[in-house]
Design a protein around this motif. Structure first.
Motif, mmCIF file in Angstrom:
data_model
loop_
_atom_site.group_PDB
_atom_site.id
_atom_site.type_symbol
_atom_site.label_atom_id
_atom_site.label_comp_id
_atom_site.label_asym_id
_atom_site.label_seq_id
_atom_site.Cartn_x
_atom_site.Cartn_y
_atom_site.Cartn_z
ATOM 1 N N MET A 175 0.735 -10.443 4.382
ATOM 2 C CA MET A 175 0.833 -9.068 3.905
ATOM 3 C C MET A 175 2.030 -8.967 2.969
ATOM 4 S SD MET A 175 1.387 -5.591 6.160
ATOM 5 C CE MET A 175 -0.040 -5.994 7.192
ATOM 6 N N GLY A 176 1.852 -8.228 1.880
ATOM 7 C CA GLY A 176 2.941 -8.036 0.935
ATOM 8 C C GLY A 176 4.018 -7.126 1.496
ATOM 9 N N GLY A 177 5.217 -7.225 0.943
ATOM 10 C CA GLY A 177 6.331 -6.423 1.425
ATOM 11 C C GLY A 177 6.221 -4.952 1.102
ATOM 12 N N GLY A 178 5.352 -4.597 0.164
ATOM 13 C CA GLY A 178 5.217 -3.188 -0.198
ATOM 14 C C GLY A 178 4.326 -2.398 0.740
ATOM 15 N N ASP A 179 3.478 -3.087 1.512
ATOM 16 C CA ASP A 179 2.522 -2.379 2.368
ATOM 17 C C ASP A 179 3.189 -1.555 3.465
ATOM 18 O OD1 ASP A 179 -0.366 -3.437 1.538
ATOM 19 O OD2 ASP A 179 1.014 -5.122 1.440
ATOM 20 N N PRO A 180 4.184 -2.099 4.213
ATOM 21 C CA PRO A 180 4.846 -1.259 5.221
ATOM 22 C C PRO A 180 5.530 -0.039 4.612
ATOM 23 C CG PRO A 180 5.305 -3.582 5.629
ATOM 24 C CD PRO A 180 4.650 -3.496 4.285
ATOM 25 N N LYS A 181 6.099 -0.201 3.432
ATOM 26 C CA LYS A 181 6.775 0.926 2.785
ATOM 27 C C LYS A 181 5.766 1.990 2.354
ATOM 28 C CE LYS A 181 10.199 -2.349 1.144
ATOM 29 N NZ LYS A 181 10.701 -3.115 -0.020
ATOM 30 N N LEU A 182 4.614 1.555 1.856
ATOM 31 C CA LEU A 182 3.584 2.518 1.488
ATOM 32 C C LEU A 182 3.057 3.238 2.719
ATOM 33 C CD1 LEU A 182 1.604 3.879 -0.421
ATOM 34 C CD2 LEU A 182 0.135 1.857 -0.258
ATOM 35 N N PHE A 183 2.854 2.503 3.804
ATOM 36 C CA PHE A 183 2.356 3.129 5.034
ATOM 37 C C PHE A 183 3.387 4.112 5.586
ATOM 38 C CE2 PHE A 183 -0.088 2.441 9.197
ATOM 39 C CZ PHE A 183 -1.195 3.140 8.714
ATOM 40 N N ALA A 184 4.673 3.783 5.426
ATOM 41 C CA ALA A 184 5.721 4.720 5.823
ATOM 42 C C ALA A 184 5.654 5.992 4.985
ATOM 43 C CB ALA A 184 7.093 4.066 5.677
ATOM 44 N N ALA A 185 5.412 5.833 3.689
ATOM 45 C CA ALA A 185 5.310 7.005 2.815
ATOM 46 C C ALA A 185 4.124 7.877 3.206
ATOM 47 C CB ALA A 185 5.185 6.559 1.362
ATOM 48 N N ILE A 186 2.996 7.249 3.526
ATOM 49 C CA ILE A 186 1.821 8.020 3.947
ATOM 50 C C ILE A 186 2.112 8.737 5.265
ATOM 51 C CG2 ILE A 186 -0.578 7.817 4.712
ATOM 52 C CD1 ILE A 186 -0.869 5.481 2.733
ATOM 53 N N GLY A 187 2.804 8.057 6.175
ATOM 54 C CA GLY A 187 3.190 8.696 7.425
ATOM 55 C C GLY A 187 4.131 9.863 7.207
ATOM 56 N N ALA A 188 5.013 9.740 6.217
ATOM 57 C CA ALA A 188 5.946 10.827 5.917
ATOM 58 C C ALA A 188 5.221 12.061 5.390
ATOM 59 C CB ALA A 188 6.987 10.356 4.903
ATOM 60 N N TRP A 189 4.067 11.880 4.815
ATOM 61 C CA TRP A 189 3.283 13.011 4.317
ATOM 62 C C TRP A 189 2.325 13.568 5.362
ATOM 63 C CZ3 TRP A 189 3.473 15.966 0.024
ATOM 64 C CH2 TRP A 189 4.318 15.537 -1.007
ATOM 65 N N LEU A 190 1.721 12.693 6.154
ATOM 66 C CA LEU A 190 0.636 13.129 7.038
ATOM 67 C C LEU A 190 1.017 13.193 8.508
ATOM 68 C CD1 LEU A 190 -2.315 11.082 5.467
ATOM 69 C CD2 LEU A 190 -1.528 13.377 4.882
ATOM 70 N N GLY A 191 2.153 12.595 8.886
ATOM 71 C CA GLY A 191 2.501 12.523 10.292
ATOM 72 C C GLY A 191 1.867 11.315 10.949
ATOM 73 N N PRO A 192 2.196 11.034 12.213
ATOM 74 C CA PRO A 192 1.738 9.795 12.852
ATOM 75 C C PRO A 192 0.294 9.809 13.300
ATOM 76 C CG PRO A 192 3.046 11.085 14.387
ATOM 77 C CD PRO A 192 3.108 11.812 13.077
#
Length: 227
Positions: A175-192
């Motif tokens: 997995m690329g290093g950007g995927d966890p950061k993108l998933f964190a960003a999506i979580g920051a918008w939508l919640g867990p």
């Protein structure tokens, strides 16, 4: 603002955003700045205002450059249409500032989608500000800031653990290093609570892309990169 007017405004803004995203995702990976005049991808001729009206110019020019008659890359039209659809849909579903915020989220995700599909690249300069904006939006939009913070932490932590576990078991990165950061960003918008659905959709899309490669006769192995 009347609902129809909001949808129309979102559509027009989205077409403009899509046009910008098309240029951004073409120039940025190539190390080119965004300050220069727009030019034909093939002949390099400078494009004037009548060549740059989203959607309309493509239709009037019949999909070809005015100067060299080379077909305009379909990606430009596809990205403009996607941007317009995102803007119109966001302001139709959530009129007002919530829809504006949703459209902005959608447009940044569209840029990340194009960069990932074409270059397997999720740059920090997009994912990290997107996460910050998601947390900031929690000050006046639902879900509340604590849920957004939890979503960012869960999103990043989940994919980081998966990536680290895969590396330990297989001996190479899966997995690329950007995927966890993108998933964190999506979580920051939508919640867990929405993250499992997002992960399921992403996994399904990845499998669909692998299946498409197989149908096209392309070799697929454990080391094959998938956006």
């Amino acid at each position: 603002m009347a609902p129809t007017a909001g949808i129309l405004l979102g559509l027009v803004a989205g077409l403009i955003a899509g046009s910008f995203i098309g240029v951004l995702t073409l120039r940025w990976p190539a190390g080119q700045g965004l300050g220069g005049r727009s030019a034909c991808d093939q002949c390099g001729a400078t494009l004037g205002p009548r060549d740059l009206v989203p959607l309309l110019s493509f239709a009037l020019l019949r999909g070809r450059c005015r100067h060299c008659a080379t077909p305009i890359a379909p990606r430009h039209l596809a990205i403009e249409l996607a941007g317009g659809a995102i803007g119109a849909l966001a302001l139709w579903l959530v009129p007002g500032w919530g829809g504006v915020a949703g459209a902005g989220l959608g447009w940044v995700l569209l840029a990340l989608l194009v960069l990932d599909v074409e270059h397997y690249w999720l740059p920090d300069r997009l994912t990290l500000p997107l996460a910050g904006a998601g947390l900031l939006a929690g000050l006046w939009l639902p879900p509340a800031l604590p849920l957004r913070l939890a979503g960012a932490l869960v999103g990043f932590g989940l994919l980081w653990v998966l990536a680290a576990g895969y590396r330990r078991l297989r001996g190479f990165d899966g997995m690329g290093g950007g995927d966890p950061k993108l998933f964190a960003a999506i979580g920051a918008w939508l919640g867990p609570w929405v993250l499992p659905l997002v992960m399921a959709a992403a996994a399904g899309l990845g499998l669909a892309l692998v299946g498409l490669d197989r149908l096209r006769g392309r070799p697929v192995a454990t080391s094959t990169r998938v956006p």
